[in-house]
Design a protein around this motif. Structure first.
Motif, PDB file in Angstrom:
ATOM      1  N   SER A 172     -30.765 -27.860  -2.166  1.00 43.78           N
ATOM      2  CA  SER A 172     -31.208 -27.393  -0.854  1.00 43.78           C
ATOM      3  C   SER A 172     -30.146 -26.512  -0.200  1.00 43.78           C
ATOM      4  CB  SER A 172     -31.528 -28.590   0.047  1.00 43.78           C
ATOM      5  OG  SER A 172     -31.860 -28.169   1.349  1.00 43.78           O
ATOM      6  N   THR A 173     -28.887 -26.924  -0.312  1.00 40.47           N
ATOM      7  CA  THR A 173     -27.811 -26.139   0.293  1.00 40.47           C
ATOM      8  C   THR A 173     -27.659 -24.798  -0.402  1.00 40.47           C
ATOM      9  OG1 THR A 173     -26.661 -28.206   0.848  1.00 40.47           O
ATOM     10  CG2 THR A 173     -25.374 -26.169   0.916  1.00 40.47           C
ATOM     11  N   GLN A 174     -27.785 -24.787  -1.718  1.00 45.89           N
ATOM     12  CA  GLN A 174     -27.700 -23.527  -2.461  1.00 45.89           C
ATOM     13  C   GLN A 174     -28.824 -22.567  -2.058  1.00 45.89           C
ATOM     14  OE1 GLN A 174     -27.754 -25.083  -6.461  1.00 45.89           O
ATOM     15  NE2 GLN A 174     -25.517 -25.029  -6.646  1.00 45.89           N
ATOM     16  N   ALA A 175     -30.022 -23.126  -1.821  1.00 46.10           N
ATOM     17  CA  ALA A 175     -31.146 -22.291  -1.394  1.00 46.10           C
ATOM     18  C   ALA A 175     -30.872 -21.685  -0.022  1.00 46.10           C
ATOM     19  CB  ALA A 175     -32.434 -23.094  -1.383  1.00 46.10           C
ATOM     20  N   GLN A 176     -30.294 -22.466   0.891  1.00 45.05           N
ATOM     21  CA  GLN A 176     -29.968 -21.945   2.220  1.00 45.05           C
ATOM     22  C   GLN A 176     -28.931 -20.832   2.140  1.00 45.05           C
ATOM     23  OE1 GLN A 176     -29.316 -25.012   5.323  1.00 45.05           O
ATOM     24  NE2 GLN A 176     -30.071 -26.496   3.812  1.00 45.05           N
ATOM     25  N   ILE A 177     -27.978 -20.984   1.243  1.00 42.97           N
ATOM     26  CA  ILE A 177     -26.953 -19.952   1.070  1.00 42.97           C
ATOM     27  C   ILE A 177     -27.586 -18.655   0.561  1.00 42.97           C
ATOM     28  CG2 ILE A 177     -24.919 -19.304  -0.293  1.00 42.97           C
ATOM     29  CD1 ILE A 177     -24.028 -22.219  -0.145  1.00 42.97           C
ATOM     30  N   LYS A 178     -28.526 -18.773  -0.375  1.00 46.17           N
ATOM     31  CA  LYS A 178     -29.181 -17.586  -0.913  1.00 46.17           C
ATOM     32  C   LYS A 178     -29.990 -16.862   0.180  1.00 46.17           C
ATOM     33  CE  LYS A 178     -29.590 -19.153  -5.716  1.00 46.17           C
ATOM     34  NZ  LYS A 178     -30.522 -19.536  -6.803  1.00 46.17           N
ATOM     35  N   GLN A 179     -30.643 -17.644   1.039  1.00 48.43           N
ATOM     36  CA  GLN A 179     -31.398 -17.030   2.132  1.00 48.43           C
ATOM     37  C   GLN A 179     -30.488 -16.243   3.063  1.00 48.43           C
ATOM     38  OE1 GLN A 179     -33.488 -20.245   4.014  1.00 48.43           O
ATOM     39  NE2 GLN A 179     -35.023 -20.434   2.384  1.00 48.43           N
ATOM     40  N   LEU A 180     -29.339 -16.826   3.383  1.00 38.33           N
ATOM     41  CA  LEU A 180     -28.398 -16.135   4.259  1.00 38.33           C
ATOM     42  C   LEU A 180     -27.808 -14.901   3.584  1.00 38.33           C
ATOM     43  CD1 LEU A 180     -26.589 -19.221   5.816  1.00 38.33           C
ATOM     44  CD2 LEU A 180     -28.173 -17.669   6.966  1.00 38.33           C
ATOM     45  N   GLN A 181     -27.548 -15.014   2.283  1.00 37.07           N
ATOM     46  CA  GLN A 181     -27.036 -13.855   1.550  1.00 37.07           C
ATOM     47  C   GLN A 181     -28.053 -12.713   1.556  1.00 37.07           C
ATOM     48  OE1 GLN A 181     -26.117 -15.701  -2.217  1.00 37.07           O
ATOM     49  NE2 GLN A 181     -23.964 -16.053  -1.673  1.00 37.07           N
ATOM     50  N   LYS A 182     -29.347 -13.080   1.471  1.00 36.76           N
ATOM     51  CA  LYS A 182     -30.388 -12.068   1.541  1.00 36.76           C
ATOM     52  C   LYS A 182     -30.407 -11.415   2.922  1.00 36.76           C
ATOM     53  CE  LYS A 182     -34.084  -9.764   0.366  1.00 36.76           C
ATOM     54  NZ  LYS A 182     -33.998  -8.600  -0.555  1.00 36.76           N
ATOM     55  N   GLN A 183     -30.244 -12.187   3.958  1.00 40.42           N
ATOM     56  CA  GLN A 183     -30.214 -11.632   5.310  1.00 40.42           C
ATOM     57  C   GLN A 183     -29.018 -10.705   5.501  1.00 40.42           C
ATOM     58  OE1 GLN A 183     -30.876 -14.491   8.507  1.00 40.42           O
ATOM     59  NE2 GLN A 183     -31.915 -15.868   7.068  1.00 40.42           N
ATOM     60  N   ILE A 184     -27.894 -11.088   4.909  1.00 42.17           N
ATOM     61  CA  ILE A 184     -26.702 -10.230   4.987  1.00 42.17           C
ATOM     62  C   ILE A 184     -26.963  -8.907   4.266  1.00 42.17           C
ATOM     63  CG2 ILE A 184     -24.322  -9.989   4.194  1.00 42.17           C
ATOM     64  CD1 ILE A 184     -23.932 -12.948   4.785  1.00 42.17           C
ATOM     65  N   ALA A 185     -27.614  -8.989   3.098  1.00 44.40           N
ATOM     66  CA  ALA A 185     -27.942  -7.766   2.358  1.00 44.40           C
ATOM     67  C   ALA A 185     -28.883  -6.879   3.169  1.00 44.40           C
ATOM     68  CB  ALA A 185     -28.562  -8.120   1.009  1.00 44.40           C
ATOM     69  N   ASN A 186     -29.826  -7.505   3.889  1.00 46.27           N
ATOM     70  CA  ASN A 186     -30.767  -6.733   4.699  1.00 46.27           C
ATOM     71  C   ASN A 186     -30.093  -6.085   5.906  1.00 46.27           C
ATOM     72  OD1 ASN A 186     -32.907  -7.381   3.023  1.00 46.27           O
ATOM     73  ND2 ASN A 186     -33.558  -9.134   4.251  1.00 46.27           N
ATOM     74  N   ALA A 187     -28.918  -6.579   6.267  1.00 43.21           N
ATOM     75  CA  ALA A 187     -28.198  -5.996   7.395  1.00 43.21           C
ATOM     76  C   ALA A 187     -27.587  -4.642   7.035  1.00 43.21           C
ATOM     77  CB  ALA A 187     -27.110  -6.945   7.881  1.00 43.21           C
ATOM     78  N   THR A 188     -27.508  -4.354   5.753  1.00 43.47           N
ATOM     79  CA  THR A 188     -27.030  -3.047   5.291  1.00 43.47           C
ATOM     80  C   THR A 188     -28.245  -2.211   4.929  1.00 43.47           C
ATOM     81  OG1 THR A 188     -24.983  -4.023   4.429  1.00 43.47           O
ATOM     82  CG2 THR A 188     -25.607  -1.850   3.602  1.00 43.47           C
ATOM     83  N   ILE A 189     -28.494  -1.141   5.691  1.00 40.11           N
ATOM     84  CA  ILE A 189     -29.714  -0.338   5.545  1.00 40.11           C
ATOM     85  C   ILE A 189     -29.338   0.994   4.900  1.00 40.11           C
ATOM     86  CG2 ILE A 189     -31.658   0.685   6.772  1.00 40.11           C
ATOM     87  CD1 ILE A 189     -30.814  -1.370   9.059  1.00 40.11           C
ATOM     88  N   THR A 190     -29.974   1.289   3.774  1.00 37.90           N
ATOM     89  CA  THR A 190     -29.647   2.501   3.031  1.00 37.90           C
ATOM     90  C   THR A 190     -30.885   3.385   2.869  1.00 37.90           C
ATOM     91  OG1 THR A 190     -30.069   1.364   0.923  1.00 37.90           O
ATOM     92  CG2 THR A 190     -27.804   1.340   1.758  1.00 37.90           C
ATOM     93  N   ALA A 191     -30.639   4.639   2.474  1.00 41.54           N
ATOM     94  CA  ALA A 191     -31.734   5.596   2.272  1.00 41.54           C
ATOM     95  C   ALA A 191     -32.454   5.284   0.968  1.00 41.54           C
ATOM     96  CB  ALA A 191     -31.178   7.015   2.251  1.00 41.54           C
ATOM     97  N   PRO A 192     -33.784   5.177   0.984  1.00 40.18           N
ATOM     98  CA  PRO A 192     -34.516   4.883  -0.250  1.00 40.18           C
ATOM     99  C   PRO A 192     -34.580   6.066  -1.211  1.00 40.18           C
ATOM    100  CG  PRO A 192     -36.052   5.233   1.565  1.00 40.18           C
ATOM    101  CD  PRO A 192     -34.675   5.266   2.159  1.00 40.18           C
ATOM    102  N   PHE A 193     -34.421   7.278  -0.688  1.00 36.41           N
ATOM    103  CA  PHE A 193     -34.421   8.479  -1.532  1.00 36.41           C
ATOM    104  C   PHE A 193     -33.647   9.569  -0.810  1.00 36.41           C
ATOM    105  CE2 PHE A 193     -38.484   8.253   0.781  1.00 36.41           C
ATOM    106  CZ  PHE A 193     -38.383   9.367   1.592  1.00 36.41           C
TER     107      PHE A 193
END
Length: 349
Positions: A148-169
């Motif tokens: 359960s804790t590992q799953a919560q960490i992955k969710q937060l890591q995904k949110q951190i990744a989403n905080a970096t916004i890049t150009a798709p093309f």
């Protein structure tokens, strides 16, 4: 006696009226123009000949971007970095914006401490279970807590990744909706990127001409901005459904490179030559009078205009195909028909 006088007066009046009407009729007839049946009317003529007809159709449209997207973050927060400006060229993967993710990193750090504690507990329970000092259920509970804790960490890591916004093309920043320091919510627009490395010329083609196009067809595209330049285009889409006026949108993709840079929204045109069937008997469009359902034409025979009914087939901007009613070589009147009747003497000018 009075009756005779009244009768005579009435007869005199009727006689005078009749004489007046007859006299007026003669005057009117004298004023009416009577054409001279022997006077020849000047006309222009053309010869009905066999031709290979081809029709060039021009279609006007406007360019749209190859790709265009509004950048919308999947996460919310304050914008800490916004290294873009309107009109700036950006490559694929280029940083558009960076949201504040400090709290998320703190949460991950706390969960990692918790995870480390669960992993230590698991080792202790495994040793205790071997000595029958604790039930095995403690191991199962600890393992579930770890997952359960590992799953919560992955969710937060995904949110951190989403905080970096890049150009798709790769493209040009055509609009910037926020500034550095703004607080945005998930899904709110930040910027718009437009790719004009290729452009799509969209033209509306009428139903009768849509069969002149096919996907993969190469066409030459011209523009008002660069009248001396020709751009190579390729048909990439033909709409499966037309509008209420029976027009079908056709997309022609144009590679946008070189010194003559096109822009979205500019006008462009294509000229497509439609080669009709082989040689056919044709006359100029000006020779046809009447309607397309009941076409007629004046033919010069023995110095006189003879009105004939014909049947027409394929048409171009300049000629009508004649499928019945004429023979090759006959002279048809192309100008001056308004002064003609069947049998009027004519002279070709």
């Amino acid at each position: 006696m009075k009756r005779i006088v009244v009768l005579l007066a009435l007869v005199s009046t009727l006689g005078l009226t009749a004489w007046t009407l007859l006299n007026n009729k003669k005057e009117v007839e004298e004023k009416v123009y009577k054409p001279n049946p022997d006077q020849k009317v000047g006309v222009r003529t053309a010869t009905a000949t066999l031709r290979n007809l081809a029709q060039e159709n021009a279609f006007l449209g406007s360019f749209i971007p190859n790709r265009q997207v509004e950048i919308r973050p999947q996460a919310g927060g304050q914008i800490n970095q916004l290294p873009i400006q309107e009109g700036q060229q950006v490559g694929a993967g280029r940083l558009i914006a960076k949201l504040d993710d400090e709290q998320l990193r703190y949460q991950i750090e706390g969960l990692q401490v918790t995870l480390e504690g669960y992993q230590n507990d698991l080792k202790r329970y495994e040793n205790l279970v071997k000595g029958d000092a604790t039930p095995a259920v403690n191991i199962e509970r600890t393992q579930l807590s770890i997952r359960s804790t590992q799953a919560q960490i992955k969710q937060l890591q995904k949110q951190i990744a989403n905080a970096t916004i890049t150009a798709p093309f790769a493209g040009i920043v055509t609009e910037k909706m926020v500034e550095k320091g703004s607080v945005v919510s998930p899904g709110s627009p930040i910027a718009k990127i437009t790719d004009i490395s290729s452009l799509k010329l969209v033209v509306d083609v009428p139903e009768k001409a849509i069969n002149q196009f096919h996907v993969g067809q190469t066409l030459s595209v011209s523009t008002e901005v660069y009248p001396d330049a020709q751009f190579a285009g390729r048909v990439t889409l033909i709409a499966a459904e037309g509008d209420a006026a029976h027009n079908y949108p056709v997309e022609i993709t144009v590679h946008n490179a070189g010194k003559n840079q096109l822009r979205a929204g500019m006008y462009g045109s294509i000229a497509n030559t439609n080669k009709l069937k082989g040689q056919m008997l044709a006359i100029p469009r000006q020779a046809i009078i009447g309607s397309e359902k009941q076409p007629q034409v004046y033919v010069v025979e023995n110095g006189k205009a003879v009105l004939k009914s014909v049947k027409i087939g394929a048409t171009t901007n300049d000629y009508y195909e004649i499928t019945n009613g004429l023979e090759p070589g006959v002279q048809v009147v192309t100008s001056g028909q308004v002064n003609l009747q069947n049998g009027t003497p004519v002279t070709a000018q």
